[in-house]
Design an enzyme around this catalytic site. Structure first.
Site, mmCIF file in Angstrom:
data_model
loop_
_atom_site.group_PDB
_atom_site.id
_atom_site.type_symbol
_atom_site.label_atom_id
_atom_site.label_comp_id
_atom_site.label_asym_id
_atom_site.label_seq_id
_atom_site.Cartn_x
_atom_site.Cartn_y
_atom_site.Cartn_z
ATOM 1 N N GLY A 1 0.844 -1.193 0.000
ATOM 2 C CA GLY A 1 0.000 0.000 0.000
ATOM 3 C C GLY A 1 0.873 1.235 0.000
ATOM 4 C CB SER A 2 0.079 4.727 0.711
ATOM 5 O OG SER A 2 -0.515 4.530 1.975
ATOM 6 C CD GLU B 1 -0.734 9.121 4.528
ATOM 7 O OE1 GLU B 1 -1.031 8.980 3.322
ATOM 8 O OE2 GLU B 1 -1.448 9.731 5.346
ATOM 9 N N GLY C 1 2.386 2.432 5.347
ATOM 10 C CA GLY C 1 3.516 1.546 5.659
ATOM 11 C C GLY C 1 4.271 2.043 6.882
ATOM 12 C CD GLU D 1 7.103 -5.658 -1.851
ATOM 13 O OE1 GLU D 1 7.491 -4.745 -2.603
ATOM 14 O OE2 GLU D 1 7.779 -6.662 -1.599
ATOM 15 C CB CYS E 1 3.561 0.226 -6.621
ATOM 16 S SG CYS E 1 3.836 -1.410 -7.308
HETATM 17 P P1 NAD Z 1 -3.373 2.474 1.247
HETATM 18 O O1 NAD Z 1 -2.083 2.443 1.961
HETATM 19 O O2 NAD Z 1 -4.292 3.591 1.504
HETATM 20 O O3 NAD Z 1 -4.203 1.155 1.548
HETATM 21 C C1 NAD Z 1 -3.670 -0.114 1.355
HETATM 22 C C2 NAD Z 1 -4.402 -1.088 2.234
HETATM 23 O O4 NAD Z 1 -4.166 -0.772 3.607
HETATM 24 C C3 NAD Z 1 -5.920 -1.103 2.074
HETATM 25 O O5 NAD Z 1 -6.352 -2.430 2.193
HETATM 26 C C4 NAD Z 1 -6.400 -0.271 3.252
HETATM 27 O O6 NAD Z 1 -7.692 -0.618 3.680
HETATM 28 C C5 NAD Z 1 -5.394 -0.631 4.318
HETATM 29 N N1 NAD Z 1 -5.154 0.394 5.338
HETATM 30 C C6 NAD Z 1 -5.333 1.727 5.253
HETATM 31 N N2 NAD Z 1 -4.939 2.330 6.398
HETATM 32 C C7 NAD Z 1 -4.498 1.342 7.217
HETATM 33 C C8 NAD Z 1 -3.935 1.317 8.528
HETATM 34 N N3 NAD Z 1 -3.750 2.428 9.226
HETATM 35 N N4 NAD Z 1 -3.572 0.137 9.045
HETATM 36 C C9 NAD Z 1 -3.722 -1.001 8.341
HETATM 37 N N5 NAD Z 1 -4.254 -1.051 7.111
HETATM 38 C C10 NAD Z 1 -4.625 0.115 6.546
HETATM 39 O O7 NAD Z 1 -2.991 2.342 -0.280
HETATM 40 P P2 NAD Z 1 -3.977 2.264 -1.510
HETATM 41 O O8 NAD Z 1 -4.396 3.647 -1.824
HETATM 42 O O9 NAD Z 1 -5.005 1.230 -1.335
HETATM 43 O O10 NAD Z 1 -2.976 1.709 -2.632
HETATM 44 C C11 NAD Z 1 -2.142 2.502 -3.335
HETATM 45 C C12 NAD Z 1 -0.730 2.397 -2.791
HETATM 46 O O11 NAD Z 1 -0.249 1.055 -2.857
HETATM 47 C C13 NAD Z 1 0.211 3.182 -3.640
HETATM 48 O O12 NAD Z 1 1.054 3.959 -2.829
HETATM 49 C C14 NAD Z 1 1.011 2.120 -4.371
HETATM 50 O O13 NAD Z 1 2.280 2.530 -4.781
HETATM 51 C C15 NAD Z 1 1.059 1.012 -3.391
HETATM 52 N N6 NAD Z 1 1.365 -0.280 -4.027
HETATM 53 C C16 NAD Z 1 2.594 -0.832 -3.861
HETATM 54 C C17 NAD Z 1 2.923 -2.026 -4.484
HETATM 55 C C18 NAD Z 1 4.286 -2.645 -4.310
HETATM 56 O O14 NAD Z 1 4.433 -3.815 -4.585
HETATM 57 N N7 NAD Z 1 5.268 -1.909 -3.872
HETATM 58 C C19 NAD Z 1 1.965 -2.679 -5.259
HETATM 59 C C20 NAD Z 1 0.721 -2.096 -5.411
HETATM 60 C C21 NAD Z 1 0.435 -0.889 -4.777
#
Ligand code: NAD
Length: 789
Positions: free
Chosen positions: A244-245, A247, A249, A266, A300
């Site tokens: 995920g993001s 932030e 992470g 990731e 990503c």
């Molecule tokens: P996000 O971080 O907002 O959410 C990702 C996941 O985390 C979702 O399932 C969300 O419900 C959950 N989440 C949100 N806040 C949380 C918290 N405080 N604690 C635990 N879980 C929480 O990201 P997004 O907007 O869904 O996805 C886009 C991001 O993912 C982009 O930054 C992208 O670069 C990244 N991404 C990375 C890869 C990689 O392999 N490096 C692959 C795909 C996407």
């Protein structure tokens, strides 16, 4: 109209993919029971649900049960219950299940693809030809790993129950990247898809039922951040795998600090797409279309920063604009669509905001003259030129179809611009000169580098980032490591060390002591910045000597020296081996002296102290020998490409060494870091620092380049915290009491440095040697090199 005019006027007819099967599936399912826990379909305990809709129309697709903390509790309990049997099943048993999942997915490949496009908005061509086949390949590939695990990873056990949280951009593929290695290694799973895209995970859970996955081995819960937080904080979970993001992470890094949970992250990226003047420009344009407009740029590793050599910049941008004008924006279910809608209104608004801000900061944002469908969350492909390196479009992950362009004059400038980001996920290098491309690839701070290509992925090749793009890899051997734990028990708990009091000075008995050991920074012995010193006591409480009291400023100087040292990371592995052998040789000439020092400071018997020195020499020998042997691999993915999985140094590594075994503990950490080409800042044992300061002369005689090893004595907790917070430290290894370890993890979030701690436990120092230490000392960079015309 003549033939030419007719030819230019020709357009594609609509080629819609049928959605009847997906609609039938949507109509037949009871989404009020969408949580898959212990093999049952359940409603959320508090009865809540959330909507998932079609981004191309905004229309509701389903109301899906929303998991609360209580549901996570049930899911974790189910995974815990299933763990012993699943982890004890033979590799063959697990392999059969993984294979069965892959085969069952193949039978429903189209349904998966259509559902994915409906839920996420991605063009059907992408979900059908890329996401779904890659997800299937992941399961089938990992079946083989399940069966060969015992022979390939001896002495390891499954990490345990894993909590997995994934984003919405590749819902099924990210699920596969998470679940396949977990099942192969004998872990059980609680996985949460993103709240925008729950559907294909539900279909996947149905597949698990049919493929014979034992109840409780895979649990899929639905919901948003609240459910994610409950997973991250659950004490019954042994490992968190998050995509995920950056932030979020960072929030997770902090939340899991000190918990002992394994963690892989990731995260986001701002990847460079570098076009040299000798590139095949037309191929590069096609690559760029894939690099930035694949999945509407919601990728990503999207090549969102185009760096093009000045001499061809104008011609290249012209070609890009022409190509952009032909990109087809429209329904995701049309097989001719290149660009579908963004996943949600909020994402569309975010992208618009960033483009406006980029323009306000001086970028010129260009879009092709096209209409977008009147409903849905569409954003035209956008090209930003005149982008200054500090512009928001050059620095922030937009996660949309927006390309920022900059130009460079020469190779050095290209590398500098490419690395001018806090991220480090991927990069593409375009040049017809493969020598140049392979010269540039190792200089890029990115976990994946594609040469004359982009967005190539495979289950056999690790994927993951440097810097704030996270740590850990998915895919291949490296990916499996993330789901394994050592099977030997932890050592004893480390007790907080008691700092010696200044008052302990006893000059009457220590007439001979007339000097204070200094710090060792940039190859020189230097006084601590604060000009204070610390007494060092013998095991009997007498004054043995004094060492400099290092401070924040001294650590900063040491980190600068370590960063400035290029001679060590750039030395050949053979060269590094020779220096380490020489270090061992010079230490062996002073065995007695070091043994006496250890006896004096620790109270160990002379025999034990001598054994510690001899083991330290042997350890240096071992890592000298491994310097040119712990090498990367070559993968042959199912495409016309070789993938070089290179081992690169992590960078600057901070090392906080233990009190116990003050010489062997320190050497056991320092030697593997050095062997792999890292430069180091060492905080030696606070109780027996003279063992480390006695090393200065050995270092000076041993051809260790200035800055490769820096030693700062002082209070462990204080110096460890400074290292943890320092944004120019890339890795941090801490063997210390639990509180210091936990703090090091929590305070590392600034730059997401790679932290390894002993979680407040000691190690069995006589045996603490081997690949586990070397693995921590490297980043794996996968360089994809296609071949053929
Ligand atoms: P996000 O971080 O907002 O959410 C990702 C996941 O985390 C979702 O399932 C969300 O419900 C959950 N989440 C949100 N806040 C949380 C918290 N405080 N604690 C635990 N879980 C929480 O990201 P997004 O907007 O869904 O996805 C886009 C991001 O993912 C982009 O930054 C992208 O670069 C990244 N991404 C990375 C890869 C990689 O392999 N490096 C692959 C795909 C996407």
């Amino acid at each position: 109209m003549n033939i030419l005019e007719r030819y230019h006027a020709m357009d594609y007819a609509p080629a819609p993919e049928a959605r009847s099967e997906a609609d039938a599936w949507l109509g037949a399912r009871d989404f009020s029971k969408a949580l898959f826990i212990a093999g049952d379909w359940r409603a959320g305990i508090d009865g809540k649900s959330f909507d998932t809709s079609d981004p191309s129309t905004g229309k509701l697709l389903a109301k899906v049960s929303d998991a609360s903390a209580a549901d996570i509790e049930t899911a974790v309990a189910a995974a815990r219950k299933a763990l012993p049997k699943w982890s004890a099943a033979s590799g063959y048993e697990r392999a059969k299940v993984l294979y069965a999942i892959g085969r069952a997915m193949q039978r429903h490949q189209r349904l998966f693809a259509v559902l994915e496009s409906l839920d996420n908005g991605k063009p059907i061509r992408e979900s059908r030809d890329i996401d779904v086949p890659l997800a299937i390949r992941h399961f089938i590939h990992h079946a083989g790993w399940a069966q060969s695990l015992a022979s390939e990873f001896p002495g390891r056990k499954p990490a345990g129950v894993v909590g997995q949280i994934i984003p919405w951009n590749f819902p099924l593929l990210m699920l596969a990247w998470k679940i396949a290695p977990a099942l192969a290694t004998g872990c059980t799973v609680v996985l949460k898809p993103a709240e925008f895209t729950p559907l294909t995970a539900i279909l996947f859970a149905e597949i698990c039922e049919r493929a014979g996955v034992p109840k409780g081995v895979v649990n899929i819960v639905q919901g948003g951040p609240e459910a994610g937080v409950a997973i991250v904080n659950h004490p019954g979970i042994d490992k968190i795998a998050f995509t995920g993001s950056s932030e979020v992470g960072k929030i997770i890094r902090k939340a899991t600090a000190g918990s002992g949970k394994k963690l892989s992250l990731e995260l986001g990226g701002k990847s460079a797409f570098i076009v040299f003047e000798d590139a095949d420009l037309d191929s590069a344009v096609e690559g760029l279309v894939d690099g930035i407009w694949f999945n509407q740029g919601q990728v990503c590793c999207a090549g969102s920063r185009l760096l093009v050599q000045e001499s061809v910049a104008e011609a290249f941008i012209a070609k890009v604009k022409t190509r952009m004008s032909r990109l087809r924006v429209g329904s995701p279910l049309d097989k001719n669509t290149d660009i579908g809608p963004l996943v949600d209104k909020t994402q569309l608004n975010r992208v618009r905001r960033l483009v406006e801000e980029g323009a306000r900061q001086g970028a010129v944002c260009w879009q092709p003259d096209q209409d977008v469908p009147s409903s849905g969350y569409y954003h035209l492909p956008t090209l930003a030129t005149g982008v200054a390196p500090a512009n928001i479009l050059a620095q922030e992950e937009v996660f949309g179809p927006v390309l920022a362009t900059m130009s460079f004059r020469n190779t050095e400038e290209a590398v500098e611009l490419a690395n001018n980001t806090r991220y480090g996920l991927a990069a593409s290098v375009w040049s017809e000169n493969v020598n140049l491309a392979l010269h540039v690839a190792p200089q890029l701070k990115a976990g994946v580098v594609w040469i004359n290509g982009t967005n190539m992925f495979d289950a056999a090749c690790g994927f993951g980032g440097y810097r704030e793009s996270g740590f850990g890899r998915e895919g291949g051997r490296e990916g499996l490591e993330e789901y394994l734990a050592p099977s030997e028990p932890h050592g004893p708990v480390i007790k907080p060390s008691v700092a010696p009091k200044q008052a302990a000075r006893d000059t009457s008995e220590n007439q001979a002591i007339d000097r204070t050991a200094k710090l060792f920074i940039a190859g020189k012995q230097v006084r601590p910045d604060g000009n204070y010193s610390l007494p060092v006591l013998t095991s009997k409480g007498k004054l043995a000597g004094e060492v400099g009291l290092g401070s924040r400023k001294d650590i900063r100087d040491a980190v600068s020296a370590a960063r400035a040292c290029k001679a060590w990371p750039e030395a050949t592995a053979y060269n590094r081996a020779q220096v380490l052998y020489y270090l061992a040789e010079n230490l062996s000439g002073r065995t007695e002296e070091f043994a006496t020092r250890i006896v004096e400071l620790t109270g160990a018997s002379h025999k034990a102290a001598k054994a510690e020195v001899e083991a330290s020499i042997e350890r240096l020998f071992y890592y000298a020998g491994m310097a040119d042997k712990f090498e990367g691999r070559v993968h042959q993915p199912p495409a016309r490409t070789v993938t070089l999985a290179l081992h690169e140094p992590v960078g600057v590594i901070g090392i906080v060494a233990p009190d116990e075994a003050p010489l062997l503990g320190l050497i056991s950490l320092l030697a593997p870091a050095l062997a792999m080409g890292n430069t180091t800042v060492v905080v030696p044992s606070a109780a027996a620092p003279l063992v480390a300061t006695d090393l200065y002369q050995v270092l000076e005689y041993s051809d260790v380049p200035a800055g490769a090893i820096n030693i700062v004595t002082g209070h462990t907790a204080e110096l460890a915290a400074v290292l943890a917070k320092h944004d120019d430290v890339d890795g941090l290894w801490v063997v210390a009491e639990a509180e210091i370890c936990a703090k090091a993890e929590a305070e590392s979030v600034g730059n997401l440095k790679r932290v390894w701690t002993s979680h407040g436990r000691s190690l069995d120092w006589p045996t603490a040697q081997g690949e586990a230490f070397l693995r921590r000392a490297v980043e794996v960079k996968n360089v994809w090199v296609p071949y053929g015309d």
